[in-house]
Motif scaffolding. Sequence first.
Motif, mmCIF file in Angstrom:
data_model
loop_
_atom_site.group_PDB
_atom_site.id
_atom_site.type_symbol
_atom_site.label_atom_id
_atom_site.label_comp_id
_atom_site.label_asym_id
_atom_site.label_seq_id
_atom_site.Cartn_x
_atom_site.Cartn_y
_atom_site.Cartn_z
ATOM 1 N N ILE A 1 -12.855 81.141 -7.119
ATOM 2 C CA ILE A 1 -12.970 82.135 -6.362
ATOM 3 C C ILE A 1 -13.403 82.092 -4.988
ATOM 4 O O ILE A 1 -14.696 80.655 -4.699
ATOM 5 N N GLY A 2 -13.207 82.726 -3.958
ATOM 6 C CA GLY A 2 -14.023 82.156 -3.002
ATOM 7 C C GLY A 2 -13.499 83.721 -1.514
ATOM 8 O O GLY A 2 -13.092 84.552 -2.344
ATOM 9 N N ASP A 3 -14.069 84.024 -0.445
ATOM 10 C CA ASP A 3 -13.883 84.573 0.277
ATOM 11 C C ASP A 3 -13.461 84.203 1.928
ATOM 12 O O ASP A 3 -13.273 83.541 2.252
ATOM 13 N N ILE A 4 -12.623 84.962 2.639
ATOM 14 C CA ILE A 4 -12.054 85.255 3.801
ATOM 15 C C ILE A 4 -13.445 84.812 4.898
ATOM 16 O O ILE A 4 -13.224 83.869 6.052
ATOM 17 N N SER A 5 -14.964 85.278 4.754
ATOM 18 C CA SER A 5 -15.273 84.402 5.541
ATOM 19 C C SER A 5 -15.550 82.529 5.181
ATOM 20 O O SER A 5 -16.584 82.429 5.965
ATOM 21 N N GLU A 6 -15.836 81.852 4.458
ATOM 22 C CA GLU A 6 -15.691 80.848 3.959
ATOM 23 C C GLU A 6 -14.197 79.862 4.643
ATOM 24 O O GLU A 6 -14.593 78.807 5.229
ATOM 25 N N LEU A 7 -13.613 81.005 5.622
ATOM 26 C CA LEU A 7 -11.909 80.266 6.413
ATOM 27 C C LEU A 7 -12.806 79.784 7.325
ATOM 28 O O LEU A 7 -13.110 80.012 8.627
ATOM 29 N N THR A 8 -11.902 78.626 7.713
ATOM 30 C CA THR A 8 -12.092 77.470 9.140
ATOM 31 C C THR A 8 -10.642 77.871 9.706
ATOM 32 O O THR A 8 -9.868 77.724 9.177
ATOM 33 N N TYR A 9 -11.007 77.318 11.376
ATOM 34 C CA TYR A 9 -9.430 76.732 11.726
ATOM 35 C C TYR A 9 -8.734 75.873 10.493
ATOM 36 O O TYR A 9 -7.486 75.517 10.694
ATOM 37 N N GLU A 10 -9.521 74.783 9.645
ATOM 38 C CA GLU A 10 -8.593 73.578 9.399
ATOM 39 C C GLU A 10 -8.114 74.713 7.895
ATOM 40 O O GLU A 10 -7.462 73.185 7.711
ATOM 41 N N SER A 11 -8.533 75.434 7.598
ATOM 42 C CA SER A 11 -8.333 75.619 6.312
ATOM 43 C C SER A 11 -6.360 75.809 6.197
ATOM 44 O O SER A 11 -6.077 75.785 5.327
ATOM 45 N N TYR A 12 -6.185 76.174 7.319
ATOM 46 C CA TYR A 12 -4.558 76.606 7.715
ATOM 47 C C TYR A 12 -3.725 75.157 7.625
ATOM 48 O O TYR A 12 -2.592 74.939 6.735
ATOM 49 N N GLY A 13 -4.882 73.959 7.475
ATOM 50 C CA GLY A 13 -3.993 72.760 7.839
ATOM 51 C C GLY A 13 -3.779 72.255 5.894
ATOM 52 O O GLY A 13 -3.334 71.152 5.940
ATOM 53 N N LYS A 14 -4.463 72.790 5.228
ATOM 54 C CA LYS A 14 -5.056 72.712 3.786
ATOM 55 C C LYS A 14 -3.810 72.957 2.456
ATOM 56 O O LYS A 14 -3.599 72.614 1.750
ATOM 57 N N ILE A 15 -3.323 74.550 3.422
ATOM 58 C CA ILE A 15 -2.239 74.776 2.417
ATOM 59 C C ILE A 15 -0.946 74.261 2.542
ATOM 60 O O ILE A 15 -0.439 73.822 3.523
ATOM 61 N N SER A 16 0.226 74.657 1.279
ATOM 62 C CA SER A 16 1.122 74.067 1.387
ATOM 63 C C SER A 16 2.551 75.042 2.527
ATOM 64 O O SER A 16 1.850 75.720 3.160
ATOM 65 N N LYS A 17 3.364 74.471 2.948
ATOM 66 C CA LYS A 17 4.479 75.057 3.751
ATOM 67 C C LYS A 17 4.832 76.306 3.291
ATOM 68 O O LYS A 17 5.342 77.169 4.205
ATOM 69 N N ILE A 18 5.419 76.265 1.953
ATOM 70 C CA ILE A 18 5.451 77.573 2.025
ATOM 71 C C ILE A 18 4.644 78.561 1.262
ATOM 72 O O ILE A 18 4.971 79.738 1.699
ATOM 73 N N ARG A 19 3.079 78.564 1.608
ATOM 74 C CA ARG A 19 2.253 79.691 1.576
ATOM 75 C C ARG A 19 2.027 79.734 2.642
ATOM 76 O O ARG A 19 1.652 80.879 3.341
ATOM 77 N N LYS A 20 2.121 78.527 3.844
ATOM 78 C CA LYS A 20 2.245 79.023 5.165
ATOM 79 C C LYS A 20 3.290 79.896 5.577
ATOM 80 O O LYS A 20 3.170 80.788 6.398
ATOM 81 N N ASN A 21 4.300 79.353 5.334
ATOM 82 C CA ASN A 21 5.844 80.932 5.183
ATOM 83 C C ASN A 21 4.869 82.185 4.829
ATOM 84 O O ASN A 21 5.161 83.017 6.020
ATOM 85 N N LYS A 22 4.951 81.920 3.595
ATOM 86 C CA LYS A 22 4.390 83.305 3.548
ATOM 87 C C LYS A 22 3.126 84.312 4.589
ATOM 88 O O LYS A 22 2.992 85.427 4.553
ATOM 89 N N ALA A 23 2.194 83.327 4.383
ATOM 90 C CA ALA A 23 0.749 83.592 5.238
ATOM 91 C C ALA A 23 2.020 84.097 6.759
ATOM 92 O O ALA A 23 0.996 85.288 7.728
ATOM 93 N N ASP A 24 2.291 83.473 7.272
ATOM 94 C CA ASP A 24 3.160 84.223 8.646
ATOM 95 C C ASP A 24 3.479 85.345 8.624
ATOM 96 O O ASP A 24 3.917 85.277 10.054
ATOM 97 N N LEU A 25 4.131 85.639 7.410
ATOM 98 C CA LEU A 25 5.222 86.677 7.416
ATOM 99 C C LEU A 25 4.901 87.494 7.728
ATOM 100 O O LEU A 25 5.006 88.564 7.902
ATOM 101 N N LEU A 26 3.165 87.397 6.855
ATOM 102 C CA LEU A 26 2.379 88.902 7.044
ATOM 103 C C LEU A 26 2.239 89.597 8.483
ATOM 104 O O LEU A 26 1.302 88.659 9.170
ATOM 105 N N VAL A 27 2.112 90.485 8.234
ATOM 106 C CA VAL A 27 1.740 91.678 9.607
ATOM 107 C C VAL A 27 0.359 91.759 9.264
ATOM 108 O O VAL A 27 -0.914 91.634 10.715
ATOM 109 N N ASN A 28 -0.276 92.570 8.534
ATOM 110 C CA ASN A 28 -1.896 92.893 8.596
ATOM 111 C C ASN A 28 -2.793 91.369 8.699
ATOM 112 O O ASN A 28 -2.770 90.686 7.277
ATOM 113 N N ILE A 29 -3.906 91.677 9.592
ATOM 114 C CA ILE A 29 -4.107 90.017 9.747
ATOM 115 C C ILE A 29 -5.269 90.074 8.148
ATOM 116 O O ILE A 29 -5.253 88.745 7.486
#
Length: 183
Positions: free
Chosen positions: A10-38
């Motif tokens: 379990i996690g909370d978005i308050s725990e995200l850092t700039y490095e968090s994006y680098g930890k995720i898979s390419k598929i997850r990055k593509n999915k996140a990049d398509l989302l408009v709502n922050i």
Amino acid sequence: MKEKEFEIFIGDISELTYESYGKISKIRKNKADLLVNIKQKQLSILAGVLLSDALKEDAKKVKYDVNGKPYFDNGLYLSISHSGSKAVVVTSSSPVGVDIQEMKEPDYKICKQFFSKEESNINDKVDFYKAWTSKEAYMKASGVSLNEALKENVHKVDGYQIIKSEIIEDDYYLSIVIRQLGK
């Protein structure tokens, strides 16, 4: 993992850092990049980070079916949910479903319209979220439609067991449903 074992992250978005994006898979990055709502983008990234933490080197082996449900070919099952500022990932050796919901004031008419007869008179917020999250988790574990899951009293569905159903941090409700092996 042995029968009925599971791991929960379990996690909370308050725990995200700039490095968090680098930890995720390419598929997850593509999915996140398509989302408009922050907030939805942050939750998607957080789910990816939790997946990476849960699966370590296997995170890149996650596949997604046509409905977007994650799976593996190796017999490991997983389920993802997010709500409010929280995300959760559960892994198991059995089909598993998880749901987390921020507990806002519910519309109790949903109970009368869609829930099982036994649950149609729910008028307590905790009871509502206990039923709702159990139904969503059951839907994810079993593959039934939301309409089918809403009509079921998940406590009585043969072959499935609610293995966790609790309030998290006062304002979230979490349920995990697992299919019992051999049923």
